[in-house]
Design a protein around this motif. Structure first.
Motif, mmCIF file in Angstrom:
data_model
loop_
_atom_site.group_PDB
_atom_site.id
_atom_site.type_symbol
_atom_site.label_atom_id
_atom_site.label_comp_id
_atom_site.label_asym_id
_atom_site.label_seq_id
_atom_site.Cartn_x
_atom_site.Cartn_y
_atom_site.Cartn_z
ATOM 1 N N ARG A 1 63.863 88.531 35.652
ATOM 2 C CA ARG A 1 64.156 88.115 36.963
ATOM 3 C C ARG A 1 65.976 87.426 37.092
ATOM 4 N NH1 ARG A 1 59.674 85.742 40.098
ATOM 5 N NH2 ARG A 1 57.819 86.994 39.283
ATOM 6 N N LEU A 2 66.332 87.861 38.214
ATOM 7 C CA LEU A 2 67.573 87.456 38.287
ATOM 8 C C LEU A 2 67.593 86.116 39.443
ATOM 9 C CD1 LEU A 2 68.017 89.980 37.405
ATOM 10 C CD2 LEU A 2 69.871 90.142 39.278
ATOM 11 N N ALA A 3 68.546 84.735 39.195
ATOM 12 C CA ALA A 3 69.121 83.736 40.002
ATOM 13 C C ALA A 3 70.288 83.494 39.776
ATOM 14 C CB ALA A 3 67.894 82.597 39.097
ATOM 15 N N VAL A 4 70.508 83.621 41.257
ATOM 16 C CA VAL A 4 71.635 83.456 42.043
ATOM 17 C C VAL A 4 71.439 81.266 41.899
ATOM 18 C CG1 VAL A 4 70.891 82.907 44.338
ATOM 19 C CG2 VAL A 4 73.268 83.793 43.688
ATOM 20 N N HIS A 5 72.655 81.027 41.540
ATOM 21 C CA HIS A 5 73.274 79.683 41.681
ATOM 22 C C HIS A 5 73.830 79.718 42.672
ATOM 23 C CE1 HIS A 5 74.590 75.833 40.472
ATOM 24 N NE2 HIS A 5 74.381 75.828 39.623
ATOM 25 N N PRO A 6 73.427 78.563 43.818
ATOM 26 C CA PRO A 6 74.216 77.899 45.190
ATOM 27 C C PRO A 6 75.264 77.962 44.746
ATOM 28 C CG PRO A 6 71.888 76.255 44.533
ATOM 29 C CD PRO A 6 71.905 77.456 43.586
ATOM 30 N N ASN A 7 75.432 77.514 46.085
ATOM 31 C CA ASN A 7 77.015 77.507 46.451
ATOM 32 C C ASN A 7 76.651 76.026 46.177
ATOM 33 O OD1 ASN A 7 77.741 79.283 48.289
ATOM 34 N ND2 ASN A 7 78.336 79.414 46.777
ATOM 35 N N ASP A 8 77.160 75.226 45.045
ATOM 36 C CA ASP A 8 77.384 73.799 45.037
ATOM 37 C C ASP A 8 79.027 73.668 44.694
ATOM 38 O OD1 ASP A 8 76.802 71.124 44.678
ATOM 39 O OD2 ASP A 8 76.122 71.270 42.344
ATOM 40 N N PRO A 9 80.083 71.841 45.384
ATOM 41 C CA PRO A 9 79.450 72.198 46.462
ATOM 42 C C PRO A 9 79.241 72.859 47.639
ATOM 43 C CG PRO A 9 81.384 71.764 46.231
ATOM 44 C CD PRO A 9 81.083 72.331 44.961
ATOM 45 N N PRO A 10 78.399 72.430 48.518
ATOM 46 C CA PRO A 10 77.402 73.565 49.662
ATOM 47 C C PRO A 10 78.493 73.623 50.408
ATOM 48 C CG PRO A 10 76.450 71.792 49.990
ATOM 49 C CD PRO A 10 77.735 70.934 48.754
ATOM 50 N N VAL A 11 80.408 73.591 50.262
ATOM 51 C CA VAL A 11 80.866 73.619 51.411
ATOM 52 C C VAL A 11 80.782 75.154 52.413
ATOM 53 C CG1 VAL A 11 81.957 71.560 50.647
ATOM 54 C CG2 VAL A 11 82.767 73.740 50.054
#
Length: 388
Positions: free
Chosen positions: A225-235
């Motif tokens: 399984r692939l897991a993309v890390h969310p944009n953090d900071p989420p600007v």
């Protein structure tokens, strides 16, 4: 002296009387302790016992911490506080079975299991530049190698640019440090010329779609399984570049590109609050579709969604950490849960070394031990309640 002895004697007598009357109040009417209050059953023997210690099954979340394969001392430190799973960076791509085992075997010798590795080598993919097909082939080969050695999850980033200039430290309880973020500290910074043409949102979506359609079928076949890390900071914009994993709608769009459990995300309840969203709503949405392939567990307080917030101790903040853990178990999530972003505390400043959270207001091993203990206690509490 006699007055002091009289005081101690009288205090002990009062404490004993309170204890006895308190027990009587818990077990009956107070007269003899055996009378039953009508409509209640307060005897200990009739209450359903919770088995202890709590044992988590194979389908429970796996408490994990980031570690280095070169630091046996660190492995032992985390093993001693109850950590059994590890996330770590992967080798240079393309990964091979041999290069992966060179990382995984040292952990295995300390009874630790690698559950997630971060992969890089995708800069040309992100920017749609020449050389991206070679990078995709390297990642496809790496996924196949991961499947062969039993690595279940590969995590990756898709930042066109990460906005680091907004971070700074503020003081918390007892002089500890929070990691604070304020977009105003650098929102007008010019584009980073080293990375080439600034990316628009649709340019990035095209590049991500090209990548996912090439690698997800390989991941499915490999059982990875692939897991993309969310944009953090989420600007929304960093140095002139759009950020496309920075809103709940972005996350929905991501998982719709290729409809597969192998195309998932790293769910982060802290980032959910940073965006001004309800962490439980997002958790239920992604979890019910089986698209959470890794999880970060942390807390924040938000002054203005997306652009101004503080990362705080787990027992503070706006995220209901217990409710999140309840939903995690209800959904049957079974991959890694990482209690991340330890706070800056004096002990770690006095005893530096090891892997820590290397941001303003970030801490080290002692603060991470607090995070681990808090998370495991939440896991035990939810498991115990579910068995009642």
């Amino acid at each position: 002296m006699n007055n002091r002895r009289d005081f101690i004697r009288k205090s002990a007598s009062i404490a004993a009387a309170v204890s006895v009357s308190g027990l009587a109040g818990c077990t009956g009417s107070g007269k003899g302790g055996n009378e039953k209050i009508e409509g209640t059953d307060t005897s200990f023997s009739t209450k359903k016992a919770v088995e202890w210690p709590v044992i988590f099954g194979a389908d429970a979340p796996k408490l994990c911490v980031g570690m280095s394969p070169d630091d046996t001392r660190q492995m032992r430190q985390y093993k001693q506080i109850g950590v059994d799973y590890v996330l770590t960076g992967g080798p240079q791509i393309p990964w091979t079975e041999r290069s992966l085992r060179q990382i995984m075997d040292p952990f295995k010798s300390e009874n630790l299991t690698v559950i997630n590795m971060m992969i890089g080598g995708n800069q040309n993919i992100i920017y749609g530049r020449e050389g991206r097909d070679k990078e995709i082939k390297n990642i496809q080969d790496s996924i196949q190698a991961a499947g062969a050695v039993g690595l279940p999850v590969i995590e990756y980033n898709f930042y066109a640019h990460r906005f680091m200039e907004g971070y700074y430290e503020v003081k918390a309880r007892g002089g500890a440090g929070y990691t604070a973020f304020d977009y105003e500290r650098g929102k007008n910074l010019p584009p980073d010329l080293k990375i080439g043409t600034p990316q628009t949102a649709e340019m990035l979506w095209d590049n991500l779609t090209y990548f996912l359609k090439a690698v997800i079928p390989v991941a499915e076949k490999a059982g990875v399984r692939l897991a993309v890390h969310p944009n953090d900071p989420p600007v929304q914009v960093s140095h002139g570049n759009a950020q496309i994993i920075a809103t709940f709608n972005d996350w929905k769009r991501l998982i719709s590109i290729v409809d597969s459990p192998s195309n998932g995300m790293t769910y982060d309840c802290g980032v959910c609050r940073e965006m001004g969203e309800d962490p439980l709503e997002i958790l239920n949405y992604l979890g019910s579709k089986d698209r959470i392939n890794h999880m970060h567990y942390r807390n924040v307080t938000v002054q203005k969604p997306y652009v101004k917030y503080e990362e705080v101790f787990f027992d503070e903040g706006e995220v209901n950490m217990f409710a999140v853990m309840q939903e995690v178990f209800r959904l049957g999530y079974r991959f890694g849960i990482f209690p991340e972003h330890p706070r800056a505390i004096d002990f770690d400043k006095e005893h530096p070394g090891g892997i820590g959270y290397h941001y303003p207001g970030g801490g080290g091993y002692a603060a991470q031990a607090y995070n681990v203990a808090y998370t495991k206690a939440m896991m035990q509490a939810v498991t115990s309640i579910n068995k009642l």
